[in-house]
Motif scaffolding. Structure first.
Motif, mmCIF file in Angstrom:
data_model
loop_
_atom_site.group_PDB
_atom_site.id
_atom_site.type_symbol
_atom_site.label_atom_id
_atom_site.label_comp_id
_atom_site.label_asym_id
_atom_site.label_seq_id
_atom_site.Cartn_x
_atom_site.Cartn_y
_atom_site.Cartn_z
ATOM 1 N N THR A 1 35.207 28.272 52.098
ATOM 2 C CA THR A 1 36.535 27.782 52.468
ATOM 3 C C THR A 1 37.527 28.935 52.554
ATOM 4 O OG1 THR A 1 37.239 27.434 50.184
ATOM 5 C CG2 THR A 1 36.035 25.626 51.256
ATOM 6 N N ASN A 2 38.659 28.669 53.183
ATOM 7 C CA ASN A 2 39.689 29.689 53.285
ATOM 8 C C ASN A 2 40.189 30.114 51.908
ATOM 9 O OD1 ASN A 2 41.705 31.271 54.932
ATOM 10 N ND2 ASN A 2 43.116 29.992 53.768
ATOM 11 N N ASP A 3 40.306 29.151 50.986
ATOM 12 C CA ASP A 3 40.758 29.480 49.642
ATOM 13 C C ASP A 3 39.772 30.419 48.949
ATOM 14 O OD1 ASP A 3 42.429 29.018 47.168
ATOM 15 O OD2 ASP A 3 40.522 28.205 46.473
ATOM 16 N N LEU A 4 38.480 30.146 49.093
ATOM 17 C CA LEU A 4 37.473 31.021 48.488
ATOM 18 C C LEU A 4 37.507 32.408 49.122
ATOM 19 C CD1 LEU A 4 34.431 28.561 48.255
ATOM 20 C CD2 LEU A 4 35.822 29.413 46.345
ATOM 21 N N SER A 5 37.639 32.459 50.439
ATOM 22 C CA SER A 5 37.714 33.747 51.123
ATOM 23 C C SER A 5 38.882 34.571 50.611
ATOM 24 C CB SER A 5 37.862 33.547 52.639
ATOM 25 O OG SER A 5 36.657 33.116 53.216
ATOM 26 N N GLN A 6 40.044 33.937 50.504
ATOM 27 C CA GLN A 6 41.235 34.670 50.082
ATOM 28 C C GLN A 6 41.099 35.178 48.649
ATOM 29 O OE1 GLN A 6 43.771 35.672 52.024
ATOM 30 N NE2 GLN A 6 42.488 34.814 53.633
ATOM 31 N N ARG A 7 40.501 34.406 47.786
ATOM 32 C CA ARG A 7 40.314 34.856 46.399
ATOM 33 C C ARG A 7 39.445 36.106 46.350
ATOM 34 N NH1 ARG A 7 37.797 30.093 43.259
ATOM 35 N NH2 ARG A 7 37.672 31.726 41.641
ATOM 36 N N VAL A 8 38.360 36.106 47.126
ATOM 37 C CA VAL A 8 37.465 37.256 47.131
ATOM 38 C C VAL A 8 38.146 38.466 47.768
ATOM 39 C CG1 VAL A 8 35.309 38.187 48.062
ATOM 40 C CG2 VAL A 8 35.372 35.868 47.130
ATOM 41 N N LEU A 9 38.765 38.260 48.915
ATOM 42 C CA LEU A 9 39.357 39.380 49.633
ATOM 43 C C LEU A 9 40.525 39.995 48.877
ATOM 44 C CD1 LEU A 9 39.191 37.943 53.248
ATOM 45 C CD2 LEU A 9 37.806 39.791 52.300
ATOM 46 N N GLN A 10 41.294 39.180 48.187
ATOM 47 C CA GLN A 10 42.395 39.733 47.403
ATOM 48 C C GLN A 10 41.876 40.591 46.253
ATOM 49 O OE1 GLN A 10 45.300 36.751 46.287
ATOM 50 N NE2 GLN A 10 45.389 35.954 48.375
ATOM 51 N N ALA A 11 40.711 40.245 45.722
ATOM 52 C CA ALA A 11 40.132 41.041 44.642
ATOM 53 C C ALA A 11 39.723 42.435 45.125
ATOM 54 C CB ALA A 11 38.919 40.323 44.052
ATOM 55 N N TYR A 12 39.416 42.554 46.417
ATOM 56 C CA TYR A 12 38.972 43.832 46.968
ATOM 57 C C TYR A 12 39.995 44.457 47.917
ATOM 58 C CZ TYR A 12 34.253 42.868 45.208
ATOM 59 O OH TYR A 12 33.166 42.622 44.398
ATOM 60 N N ALA A 13 41.148 43.825 48.097
ATOM 61 C CA ALA A 13 42.093 44.256 49.131
ATOM 62 C C ALA A 13 42.546 45.695 48.954
ATOM 63 C CB ALA A 13 43.298 43.324 49.155
ATOM 64 N N ALA A 14 42.881 46.080 47.725
ATOM 65 C CA ALA A 14 43.391 47.431 47.505
ATOM 66 C C ALA A 14 42.354 48.480 47.891
ATOM 67 C CB ALA A 14 43.806 47.596 46.043
ATOM 68 N N GLN A 15 41.100 48.265 47.475
ATOM 69 C CA GLN A 15 40.049 49.215 47.808
ATOM 70 C C GLN A 15 39.713 49.183 49.297
ATOM 71 O OE1 GLN A 15 38.950 51.583 46.118
ATOM 72 N NE2 GLN A 15 39.627 51.091 44.059
ATOM 73 N N ASN A 16 39.810 48.016 49.909
ATOM 74 C CA ASN A 16 39.577 47.944 51.349
ATOM 75 C C ASN A 16 40.629 48.730 52.113
ATOM 76 O OD1 ASN A 16 37.281 46.409 51.066
ATOM 77 N ND2 ASN A 16 38.276 44.449 51.509
ATOM 78 N N HIS A 17 41.901 48.635 51.681
ATOM 79 C CA HIS A 17 42.962 49.433 52.298
ATOM 80 C C HIS A 17 42.694 50.919 52.115
ATOM 81 C CE1 HIS A 17 46.154 46.855 53.905
ATOM 82 N NE2 HIS A 17 45.875 45.989 52.942
ATOM 83 N N ARG A 18 42.311 51.303 50.928
ATOM 84 C CA ARG A 18 42.040 52.707 50.646
ATOM 85 C C ARG A 18 40.895 53.210 51.521
ATOM 86 N NH1 ARG A 18 41.173 54.097 44.500
ATOM 87 N NH2 ARG A 18 43.452 53.969 44.560
ATOM 88 N N PHE A 19 39.842 52.415 51.622
ATOM 89 C CA PHE A 19 38.694 52.775 52.446
ATOM 90 C C PHE A 19 39.095 52.917 53.909
ATOM 91 C CE2 PHE A 19 35.009 51.468 55.009
ATOM 92 C CZ PHE A 19 34.045 52.354 54.563
ATOM 93 N N SER A 20 39.880 51.966 54.406
ATOM 94 C CA SER A 20 40.303 51.981 55.802
ATOM 95 C C SER A 20 41.155 53.205 56.111
ATOM 96 C CB SER A 20 41.089 50.704 56.119
ATOM 97 O OG SER A 20 41.405 50.624 57.501
ATOM 98 N N GLU A 21 42.059 53.543 55.205
ATOM 99 C CA GLU A 21 42.915 54.702 55.413
ATOM 100 C C GLU A 21 42.117 56.008 55.372
ATOM 101 O OE1 GLU A 21 45.908 54.388 52.445
ATOM 102 O OE2 GLU A 21 47.006 52.791 53.478
ATOM 103 N N ALA A 22 41.141 56.086 54.469
ATOM 104 C CA ALA A 22 40.361 57.313 54.327
ATOM 105 C C ALA A 22 39.440 57.558 55.514
ATOM 106 C CB ALA A 22 39.543 57.264 53.039
ATOM 107 N N THR A 23 38.939 56.485 56.109
ATOM 108 C CA THR A 23 37.944 56.623 57.177
ATOM 109 C C THR A 23 38.520 56.460 58.578
ATOM 110 O OG1 THR A 23 37.403 54.256 57.091
ATOM 111 C CG2 THR A 23 36.137 55.744 55.644
ATOM 112 N N GLY A 24 39.686 55.837 58.681
ATOM 113 C CA GLY A 24 40.240 55.540 59.989
ATOM 114 C C GLY A 24 39.611 54.324 60.648
ATOM 115 N N VAL A 25 38.769 53.606 59.925
ATOM 116 C CA VAL A 25 38.127 52.405 60.458
ATOM 117 C C VAL A 25 39.095 51.228 60.325
ATOM 118 C CG1 VAL A 25 36.212 50.781 60.194
ATOM 119 C CG2 VAL A 25 35.829 53.239 59.890
ATOM 120 N N ASP A 26 39.308 50.500 61.406
ATOM 121 C CA ASP A 26 40.267 49.396 61.430
ATOM 122 C C ASP A 26 39.652 48.141 60.803
ATOM 123 O OD1 ASP A 26 42.313 47.627 61.862
ATOM 124 O OD2 ASP A 26 42.116 47.608 64.057
#
Length: 325
Positions: free
Chosen positions: A281-306
């Motif tokens: 569900t969307n609620d489950l997705s958001q819970r998981v993604l918010q737990a990893y959001a900071a690291q995903n942003h860091r990864f995206s910025e470091a690699t340039g991958v959108d």
């Protein structure tokens, strides 16, 4: 004897559920200019756990202390490349692909200690460059796909059990810094870059492969210095193939339970039951993604991958994620 200058060892670390089987069967196996090593087996390690795991070389090596490279590194390379003198004289690039390396991502510091040992041994064997191929996958969908694949081993498989798993994986009190670390791409990349150098890490999102396999290959194969003829044959073969998936939208079909009692009940049932499913569900997705959001942003910025394009940030904006760093 002479050493060939400019030889490269490509290492596909193969995080599970990121099209590794497709890459191995439809892409890497067609690259005749490389010495391709696909999920090698071993006779070096014969412990009970090695045998239980199928005596895969990388699984056996990477579950041990990284000091294994000091004592057994030449033997490990010998199983993959043969005689050291002959290999160095041959002067070929090589590609190793094995998901069992990527599975060590949940212990990325140990993984990187092993990669340092592997890198040093590769240099001794005539390589002067080691490049890592890394594919990521959105954490919420990775977990759903993983759960569906493993569901035949879980007698409690179902929606309630799936939701409990997600809660455990993102909880710091339970598995966030154990199994959940496998999906912490920001930390994994940081550790890989510290060993290999960021210029030697090639990153693609699994979602890009799924969306445009041909476009992905047109970016991958030139990096591997693939001859035109091999590249064209690979484009043609891969464009007509599809990865094995068990999902339809945000619903994943579970595998039938593998225990004997369940098989007997299914065999003698007068009514054929519909396959069991789980719903991300969307609620489950958001819970998981918010737990990893900071690291995903860091990864995206470091690699340039959108990664924003593929929804890795969930409902968090950049400023929200920065507050979590």
């Amino acid at each position: 004897m002479h050493d060939i200058v400019g030889r490269t060892l490509y290492l596909h670390i193969g995080i599970p559920k990121t099209a590794s089987s497709w890459l191995q069967s439809m892409v890497f196996s067609r690259l005749s200019h490389l010495h391709y090593v696909d999920s090698p087996h071993t006779s070096l390690f014969r412990g009970a756990e090695d045998i239980e795991d199928g005596q895969y070389l990388m699984a056996s090596v990477f579950k041990r202390s990284s000091h294994v490279w000091d004592g057994e590194g030449d033997a490990v390379f010998g199983e993959m490349f043969g005689d050291k003198r002959s290999w160095k004289e041959a002067g070929r690039d090589a590609l190793i692909s094995d998901e069992r390396i990527g599975r060590q991502g949940s212990r990325s510091a140990l993984l990187c200690a092993h990669l340092e040992g592997l890198r040093e041994k590769a240099i001794q064997w005539g390589f002067n460059s080691i490049k890592v191929i890394l594919l990521t996958r959105r954490q919420d969908e990775w977990l759903a796909s993983h759960y569906a694949q493993m569901s035949d081993r879980n007698p409690r498989a179902g929606q309630e059990n799936f939701e409990r798993l997600l809660s455990d994986v993102i909880s710091p009190q339970f598995s966030r810094y154990a199994f959940g670390s496998l999906l912490d791409f920001g930390s994994l990349y940081q550790n890989l870059a510290s060993v290999m150098g960021s210029e030697n890490i090639m990153v693609w999102p699994y979602e890009q492969v799924k969306e445009d396999a041909l476009g992905f290959l047109r970016s991958l194969l030139p990096v591997l210095n693939t001859p035109a003829a091999d590249a064209q044959a690979t484009y043609e073969a891969a464009s007509g193939s599809k990865a094995n998936v068990r999902s339809a939208g945000q619903t994943w079909t579970l595998r039938p339970n593998g225990n004997r009692l369940s098989r007997l009940r299914s065999r003698f049932s007068s009514r054929k039951a519909s396959p069991a499913t789980i719903n991300l569900t969307n609620d489950l997705s958001q819970r998981v993604l918010q737990a990893y959001a900071a690291q995903n942003h860091r990864f995206s910025e470091a690699t340039g991958v959108d990664l924003r394009k593929y929804g890795y940030f969930g409902g968090l904006g950049q400023s929200d994620a920065n507050l979590l760093l």
